[in-house]
Enzyme design. Structure first.
Site, PDB file in Angstrom:
ATOM      1  N   GLY A 109      -2.462   2.108  -8.377  1.00  0.00           N
ATOM      2  CA  GLY A 109      -1.426   1.905  -7.381  1.00  0.00           C
ATOM      3  C   GLY A 109      -0.336   2.947  -7.417  1.00  0.00           C
ATOM      4  N   SER A 110      -0.635   4.124  -7.975  1.00  0.00           N
ATOM      5  CA  SER A 110       0.380   5.170  -8.126  1.00  0.00           C
ATOM      6  C   SER A 110       0.437   6.116  -6.943  1.00  0.00           C
ATOM      7  CB  SER A 110       0.125   5.961  -9.410  1.00  0.00           C
ATOM      8  OG  SER A 110      -1.147   6.589  -9.365  1.00  0.00           O
ATOM      9  N   GLY A 111      -0.532   6.024  -6.017  1.00  0.00           N
ATOM     10  CA  GLY A 111      -0.538   6.907  -4.867  1.00  0.00           C
ATOM     11  C   GLY A 111      -1.200   8.240  -5.120  1.00  0.00           C
ATOM     12  N   LEU A 112      -1.905   8.364  -6.240  1.00  0.00           N
ATOM     13  CA  LEU A 112      -2.596   9.610  -6.573  1.00  0.00           C
ATOM     14  C   LEU A 112      -4.110   9.488  -6.407  1.00  0.00           C
ATOM     15  CD1 LEU A 112      -0.626  10.700  -9.792  1.00  0.00           C
ATOM     16  CD2 LEU A 112      -0.177  11.302  -7.401  1.00  0.00           C
ATOM     17  N   GLY A 113      -4.551   8.398  -5.792  1.00  0.00           N
ATOM     18  CA  GLY A 113      -5.985   8.210  -5.561  1.00  0.00           C
ATOM     19  C   GLY A 113      -6.744   7.761  -6.792  1.00  0.00           C
ATOM     20  N   SER A 115      -8.090   4.873  -7.889  1.00  0.00           N
ATOM     21  CA  SER A 115      -9.304   4.058  -7.768  1.00  0.00           C
ATOM     22  C   SER A 115     -10.480   4.884  -7.253  1.00  0.00           C
ATOM     23  CB  SER A 115      -9.054   2.877  -6.831  1.00  0.00           C
ATOM     24  OG  SER A 115      -8.103   1.999  -7.378  1.00  0.00           O
ATOM     25  N   GLU A 147     -16.974   2.064  -2.520  1.00  0.00           N
ATOM     26  CA  GLU A 147     -15.647   1.457  -2.528  1.00  0.00           C
ATOM     27  C   GLU A 147     -15.335   0.712  -1.237  1.00  0.00           C
ATOM     28  OE1 GLU A 147     -11.150   2.813  -3.910  1.00  0.00           O
ATOM     29  OE2 GLU A 147     -12.665   4.330  -3.426  1.00  0.00           O
ATOM     30  N   ASP A 159      -9.504  10.764  -0.732  1.00  0.00           N
ATOM     31  CA  ASP A 159      -9.460  10.769  -2.190  1.00  0.00           C
ATOM     32  C   ASP A 159     -10.803  11.118  -2.810  1.00  0.00           C
ATOM     33  OD1 ASP A 159      -6.906   9.935  -1.767  1.00  0.00           O
ATOM     34  OD2 ASP A 159      -7.251   7.857  -2.367  1.00  0.00           O
TER      35      ASP A 159
END
Length: 348
Positions: A109-113, A115, A147, A159
């Site tokens: 959930g950090s916004g860096l992709g 998952s 996904e 991502d």
């Protein structure tokens, strides 16, 4: 035998959100992103205990199943199980015993992709272990299908392709799930100047991107004129930022970063909040020129653009908040895997 893999996380520089269907299917999407020196990691170890052991260090999930051709998606570690099921279904290897361990350099959930990058990383490990004939496009496509289709997780397409290819990429998202990755050859001095000018700040608040993305998709599907017009501008910002990046125009890069953030906030509610706004207020008061949240919004990492001589001042100001600044460098390579053949066991 032990197999390891790693895949780089990414910064979404411009165009993020235009890779999300139905916008990308209807209007076409354009995204500019770059991978950084933070990674997802996966290790697969062959065992002889008749079990499939799964260890997700990020979620704390530790589960064991008898060797089988399909794992249940309940009980945690869904990304690992989803990849395993997809590999077994598409390529049909003989099930065998193994232990798989995964972890990320950045929180979920950090916004860096994180998952999607992890899915690419796990796929790369299985491809290396089983000698599957998968190139970068195939890895990214399989990761997206696993996904989004198999696991039903909301999100876009950028991502997976960023993690598979690595480096600076200008990516086109067309109808019928067609994707074209255009690697950018950024001059060394431009890359150095950009690294000196960008500050990556974690708000201390992770978030689930699903609700924001679902609202964004609904706004496009319903014909919300303000949201669609904002996304058109966001898509154009990827074209404009690519040109500024390639010629080393940092002032224009900064301007586009800021305008992209203003347009992004029109896409869905919850993209910004009091925590994010406080970070912007503090950073800008200390000298930051522009910024935007990386990823869907709502939390995670913020990318601030600063004059390099002001970078330390901005960093010190942000230390008064609950988050932290994370150093990074841009990277060239995408996901890769390797094998280790043990010739001697360590003596206890």
């Amino acid at each position: 035998m032990i197999v390891r893999s790693k895949a780089p996380l990414r910064l979404g520089l411009a165009g993020g959100g235009s890779d999300v269907s139905p916008y990308s299917e209807t209007y076409g999407g354009l995204v500019l992103n770059a991978t950084i020196s933070l990674y997802a990691y996966c290790t697969i170890e062959e065992t002889d205990d008749g079990c499939i052991s799964i260890v997700s260090l990020d979620s704390g999930c530790n589960c064991v199943y008898p060797v089988c051709g399909e794992l249940p998606l309940s009980g945690g570690a869904e990304l690992i199980k989803g990849v395993y099921n997809r590999v077994m279904r598409d390529f049909g290897p003989v099930p065998r015993a193994f232990r798989i361990t995964t972890y990320n350099d950045a929180p979920a959930g950090s916004g860096l992709g994180t998952s999607s990058t992890m899915v690419v990383c796990i796929l790369k490990a299985f491809a290396e272990w089983l000698s599957l004939p998968l190139g970068d496009y195939e890895i990214a496509r399989l990761a997206y299908e696993t996904e989004r289709l198999d696991l039903g997780l909301s999100g876009g397409k950028q991502d997976q392709y960023a993690a598979a290819f690595g480096g600076f990429n200008f990516i086109e998202f067309l109808s019928d799930d067609r994707v074209i990755v255009n690697p950018l050859k950024v001059k060394r001095w431009i890359c150095d100047e950009l690294e000196s000018s960008l500050l990556l700040y974690f708000t201390g608040k992770s978030r689930s991107s699903a609700r924001i993305i679902d609202e964004q998709r609904a706004n496009t599907a319903s014909g919300n004129e303000e949201a669609i017009a904002a996304m058109h501008l966001i898509k154009q910002s990827a074209v404009d930022m690519k040109a500024a990046l390639l010629r080393g125009d940092m002032a224009e890069f900064s301007r586009i970063l800021g305008s992209s953030w203003e347009n992004k906030k029109k896409m869905a509610s919850g993209i910004t909040n009091a925590v994010i706004q406080q970070a912007f207020d503090v950073a800008c008061a200390a000298g930051a020129k522009a910024g935007k949240v990386s990823g869907a919004g709502g939390g995670g990492f913020i990318i601030f653009f600063v004059d390099p001589v002001d970078k330390k001042r901005v960093e010190e100001a942000l230390k008064g908040l609950d988050g932290f600044v994370l150093p990074f460098l841009f990277t060239d390579g995408g996901a890769h895997g390797w094998k280790i053949y043990e010739t001697d066991k360590c003596q206890k």
